[in-house]
Design a protein around this motif. Sequence first.
Motif, PDB file in Angstrom:
ATOM      1  N   ARG A 128      -2.361  -0.022   6.186  1.00 47.70           N
ATOM      2  CA  ARG A 128      -3.556   0.472   6.872  1.00 47.70           C
ATOM      3  C   ARG A 128      -3.801  -0.295   8.151  1.00 47.70           C
ATOM      4  O   ARG A 128      -3.951  -1.524   8.136  1.00 47.70           O
ATOM      5  CB  ARG A 128      -4.780   0.390   5.963  1.00 47.70           C
ATOM      6  CG  ARG A 128      -5.985   1.146   6.529  1.00 47.70           C
ATOM      7  CD  ARG A 128      -7.135   1.226   5.560  1.00 47.70           C
ATOM      8  NE  ARG A 128      -8.206   2.082   6.106  1.00 47.70           N
ATOM      9  CZ  ARG A 128      -9.392   2.236   5.545  1.00 47.70           C
ATOM     10  NH1 ARG A 128      -9.679   1.613   4.409  1.00 47.70           N
ATOM     11  NH2 ARG A 128     -10.307   3.016   6.119  1.00 47.70           N
ATOM     12  N   THR A 172       5.154   3.238   5.729  1.00 47.93           N
ATOM     13  CA  THR A 172       4.271   3.567   6.838  1.00 47.93           C
ATOM     14  C   THR A 172       4.371   5.048   7.178  1.00 47.93           C
ATOM     15  O   THR A 172       5.441   5.650   7.070  1.00 47.93           O
ATOM     16  CB  THR A 172       4.600   2.742   8.099  1.00 47.93           C
ATOM     17  OG1 THR A 172       3.687   3.106   9.135  1.00 47.93           O
ATOM     18  CG2 THR A 172       6.013   3.003   8.567  1.00 47.93           C
ATOM     19  N   ASP A 181      -9.741   0.777  -2.451  1.00 47.42           N
ATOM     20  CA  ASP A 181      -8.488   1.372  -1.995  1.00 47.42           C
ATOM     21  C   ASP A 181      -7.520   1.466  -3.171  1.00 47.42           C
ATOM     22  O   ASP A 181      -6.851   0.490  -3.533  1.00 47.42           O
ATOM     23  CB  ASP A 181      -7.882   0.536  -0.868  1.00 47.42           C
ATOM     24  CG  ASP A 181      -6.748   1.262  -0.157  1.00 47.42           C
ATOM     25  OD1 ASP A 181      -6.144   2.162  -0.773  1.00 47.42           O
ATOM     26  OD2 ASP A 181      -6.470   0.937   1.010  1.00 47.42           O
ATOM     27  N   THR A 219       1.421   4.168   3.295  1.00 48.21           N
ATOM     28  CA  THR A 219       1.434   3.482   4.584  1.00 48.21           C
ATOM     29  C   THR A 219       0.533   2.257   4.544  1.00 48.21           C
ATOM     30  O   THR A 219      -0.467   2.230   3.805  1.00 48.21           O
ATOM     31  CB  THR A 219       0.956   4.414   5.716  1.00 48.21           C
ATOM     32  OG1 THR A 219       1.047   3.733   6.973  1.00 48.21           O
ATOM     33  CG2 THR A 219      -0.482   4.860   5.504  1.00 48.21           C
ATOM     34  N   HIS A 250      -9.238  -2.121  10.003  1.00 45.07           N
ATOM     35  CA  HIS A 250      -8.497  -2.448   8.783  1.00 45.07           C
ATOM     36  C   HIS A 250      -7.059  -2.807   9.141  1.00 45.07           C
ATOM     37  O   HIS A 250      -6.394  -2.083   9.874  1.00 45.07           O
ATOM     38  CB  HIS A 250      -8.515  -1.263   7.821  1.00 45.07           C
ATOM     39  CG  HIS A 250      -9.890  -0.874   7.368  1.00 45.07           C
ATOM     40  ND1 HIS A 250     -10.591  -1.596   6.436  1.00 45.07           N
ATOM     41  CD2 HIS A 250     -10.698   0.167   7.755  1.00 45.07           C
ATOM     42  CE1 HIS A 250     -11.771  -1.015   6.240  1.00 45.07           C
ATOM     43  NE2 HIS A 250     -11.859   0.050   7.035  1.00 45.07           N
ATOM     44  N   ASN A 251      -6.595  -3.903   8.584  1.00 47.93           N
ATOM     45  CA  ASN A 251      -5.249  -4.403   8.881  1.00 47.93           C
ATOM     46  C   ASN A 251      -4.700  -5.058   7.617  1.00 47.93           C
ATOM     47  O   ASN A 251      -4.708  -6.267   7.470  1.00 47.93           O
ATOM     48  CB  ASN A 251      -5.315  -5.403  10.044  1.00 47.93           C
ATOM     49  CG  ASN A 251      -3.947  -5.922  10.460  1.00 47.93           C
ATOM     50  OD1 ASN A 251      -2.936  -5.255  10.257  1.00 47.93           O
ATOM     51  ND2 ASN A 251      -3.904  -7.117  11.042  1.00 47.93           N
ATOM     52  N   ASN A 259      -6.210   0.892  11.123  1.00 45.67           N
ATOM     53  CA  ASN A 259      -7.066   1.847  11.823  1.00 45.67           C
ATOM     54  C   ASN A 259      -8.489   1.299  11.880  1.00 45.67           C
ATOM     55  O   ASN A 259      -8.773   0.221  11.352  1.00 45.67           O
ATOM     56  CB  ASN A 259      -7.032   3.217  11.135  1.00 45.67           C
ATOM     57  CG  ASN A 259      -7.515   3.164   9.689  1.00 45.67           C
ATOM     58  OD1 ASN A 259      -8.007   2.142   9.212  1.00 45.67           O
ATOM     59  ND2 ASN A 259      -7.386   4.277   8.980  1.00 45.67           N
ATOM     60  N   TRP A 319     -12.808  -2.317  -0.691  1.00 46.53           N
ATOM     61  CA  TRP A 319     -12.859  -1.014  -0.032  1.00 46.53           C
ATOM     62  C   TRP A 319     -12.434   0.125  -0.960  1.00 46.53           C
ATOM     63  O   TRP A 319     -12.172   1.219  -0.520  1.00 46.53           O
ATOM     64  CB  TRP A 319     -11.998  -1.028   1.235  1.00 46.53           C
ATOM     65  CG  TRP A 319     -12.840  -1.222   2.461  1.00 46.53           C
ATOM     66  CD1 TRP A 319     -13.355  -0.251   3.267  1.00 46.53           C
ATOM     67  CD2 TRP A 319     -13.298  -2.455   2.994  1.00 46.53           C
ATOM     68  NE1 TRP A 319     -14.104  -0.808   4.274  1.00 46.53           N
ATOM     69  CE2 TRP A 319     -14.079  -2.167   4.130  1.00 46.53           C
ATOM     70  CE3 TRP A 319     -13.130  -3.795   2.626  1.00 46.53           C
ATOM     71  CZ2 TRP A 319     -14.692  -3.151   4.905  1.00 46.53           C
ATOM     72  CZ3 TRP A 319     -13.744  -4.774   3.387  1.00 46.53           C
ATOM     73  CH2 TRP A 319     -14.505  -4.451   4.510  1.00 46.53           C
ATOM     74  N   GLU A 360     -12.918   2.166  11.834  1.00 42.99           N
ATOM     75  CA  GLU A 360     -14.004   3.050  11.431  1.00 42.99           C
ATOM     76  C   GLU A 360     -15.330   2.366  11.774  1.00 42.99           C
ATOM     77  O   GLU A 360     -15.371   1.148  12.021  1.00 42.99           O
ATOM     78  CB  GLU A 360     -13.947   3.349   9.935  1.00 42.99           C
ATOM     79  CG  GLU A 360     -14.178   2.124   9.051  1.00 42.99           C
ATOM     80  CD  GLU A 360     -14.326   2.496   7.583  1.00 42.99           C
ATOM     81  OE1 GLU A 360     -14.805   3.613   7.296  1.00 42.99           O
ATOM     82  OE2 GLU A 360     -13.979   1.670   6.732  1.00 42.99           O
ATOM     83  N   GLY A 414      -2.090  -4.269   3.677  1.00 42.18           N
ATOM     84  CA  GLY A 414      -1.175  -3.424   2.918  1.00 42.18           C
ATOM     85  C   GLY A 414       0.259  -3.447   3.410  1.00 42.18           C
ATOM     86  O   GLY A 414       1.000  -2.480   3.209  1.00 42.18           O
ATOM     87  N   ARG A 454       0.855  -1.195   0.000  1.00 44.03           N
ATOM     88  CA  ARG A 454       0.000   0.000   0.000  1.00 44.03           C
ATOM     89  C   ARG A 454       0.886   1.239   0.000  1.00 44.03           C
ATOM     90  O   ARG A 454       1.728   1.408   0.878  1.00 44.03           O
ATOM     91  CB  ARG A 454      -0.918   0.007   1.225  1.00 44.03           C
ATOM     92  CG  ARG A 454      -1.997   1.085   1.180  1.00 44.03           C
ATOM     93  CD  ARG A 454      -3.028   0.849   2.285  1.00 44.03           C
ATOM     94  NE  ARG A 454      -4.164   1.748   2.181  1.00 44.03           N
ATOM     95  CZ  ARG A 454      -4.268   2.923   2.805  1.00 44.03           C
ATOM     96  NH1 ARG A 454      -3.276   3.338   3.593  1.00 44.03           N
ATOM     97  NH2 ARG A 454      -5.329   3.679   2.656  1.00 44.03           N
ATOM     98  N   LYS A 498      -4.784   2.940  -3.324  1.00 41.00           N
ATOM     99  CA  LYS A 498      -3.377   2.970  -2.933  1.00 41.00           C
ATOM    100  C   LYS A 498      -2.737   1.576  -2.958  1.00 41.00           C
ATOM    101  O   LYS A 498      -1.517   1.460  -2.828  1.00 41.00           O
ATOM    102  CB  LYS A 498      -3.225   3.568  -1.537  1.00 41.00           C
ATOM    103  CG  LYS A 498      -3.621   5.031  -1.446  1.00 41.00           C
ATOM    104  CD  LYS A 498      -3.417   5.567  -0.031  1.00 41.00           C
ATOM    105  CE  LYS A 498      -3.785   7.041   0.062  1.00 41.00           C
ATOM    106  NZ  LYS A 498      -3.595   7.564   1.440  1.00 41.00           N
TER     107      LYS A 498
END
Length: 542
Positions: free
Chosen positions: A214, A312, A445, A212, A227-228, A216, A443, A218, A230, A209, A447
């Motif tokens: 991911r 990161t 994403d 960084t 989310h864990n 975090n 998602w 939500e 990348g 990714r 990136k």
Amino acid sequence: MDGELAPLFARHAAARTAGELLAVAESFARLGLLLYAAEAAVQVAARFMASGEPRRATGAETRAWTLMRSCQGARTPALVGLSLPGLTPRQREIATLAAQGLSDREIAARLVLSVRTVANTLYAILIGSPPPRAAAENNCSGPGQALDAADWAAPAPGTTAGRPPIASRHDHSGAGAMDVRELTNLPTPDFTYDPSVPGACVTGVRPYRKGTFRLNSEQSSGRFIVHNYGHGGAGISLSWGCAAKVKAMVSQFLAGSPQTEAAVLGAGVMGLTAATMLLDLGLKVTIYTDRKPVETTSFKAGGQWAVSVVETAMNQQDLKAIIKTSYTTFKDSIGKGFGVSERPNYCPKPAEGLDMVLNLLPGLLPARQRLSRLPFQNHTQPGFLYQTLLVEPPIFLPRLERDLRARDVTFVDKRFTSKADIFATAPQKIIINCTGMGAKKLWNDTKMVGVRGYLAMLPAQPDLEYLYSRNGYMFPRSDHVVMGGTPDWDKEDEDLNPAECKELVNIIAAAFGRAAPVPMPMNHIDHPGNRRLVDPRLSVSD
């Protein structure tokens, strides 16, 4: 040589400091005057002890003892009572046999030990003390065949099996660097390889990714989502630390929620370790995955513990915690059936994925050591020695899966097509997203970037107990000797390419003189034009 002796004896008489005496000792050894060298080394030890440096004093005593043993037990007044210092009876027994010229294998056979135990014991004994090569023909008390500087540093010609390098003094440059001189070459790999054999060529796609990885949380559609993903090529290395962060986020959420179940999406290393941690919160865990653990990219990884092919933007305190938790958890699992072992890694240049750890967390890994020469056939250039871990995915992932199933974790075979599909299928209000490259679609994403890599899987070679990082990388495991080194950026297909795998083997074989040199391909990890494999914000300069 006669013209050198008078000035050298004068230098010896005038020497006062440990450094001056050390130079004298090395000069005596270079000239073949090993008994004089041993006497000077004893004086070096006394200076170090007087200045409050017992470790260096022990190294000097060890050097003196080794020099004296080369002289078949000769004694002078300065050497009376000298013995190899601070050793257990077993260490002394091994050291004595080594000084008599026995190889590690011969010592192991005589004492009914493993070769690895002998090598590790000698390394522990001799670290900090680079002895010269003992030779029966040396004249110990008078002029004889001269030893040049290479005799202190290089192995005997033609040797291939032997002990790990012996470290000498700190030079305080780089990441805890040390000068190192070698005893003998380590075993040369057998590069026999047929890429057409089933399983001999493997392809995987690292979930990289940009910016960084991911990690975090939500809340969306009444779900608490962590989310864990990348982590690129550092998934295994960061897995336990990231799982601990997942656990902490979920634990904080549970403080105000009555939820008792959690869904984990993905059965790679990030999903399995996160699920393991969530069980400690008393949650009922279900893993949704369209791939079995043995089919994931994690299972195809080489297995060295190093923070590489990753970016990161995480604050340094959290990153340190993740790295430290991951490393210590893996290290604590050694010998417990998780496929983890300590291994030396030999590199011709600083290894960014390990140097960044030494920079961020001094003391977590043993200090990097400088080598005057990598201890292998056909290697003449200096390099570096690191101590790290080897995590074998074919052992580690199945062990995690077995443990999870034993703790009543349910695995559901499911391929999700969208985020709406996830919410419609999984009733759990807590969702841990460990979908790796799947997050790009699920998602949205943008990136996420696939970094394809090929691995050549050679037959296992138990005599190879080191990792090697030149012209690619080589990780000898219990199932295969794994060779890799192709980060193909923006590639997400997993098509096999036997020619690429064969080329990986040839490139490393050439470094050992076992194949003709070949041009470094553009997609090779060591090609000068390839991009850095560690976030430059985290790397350490040499």
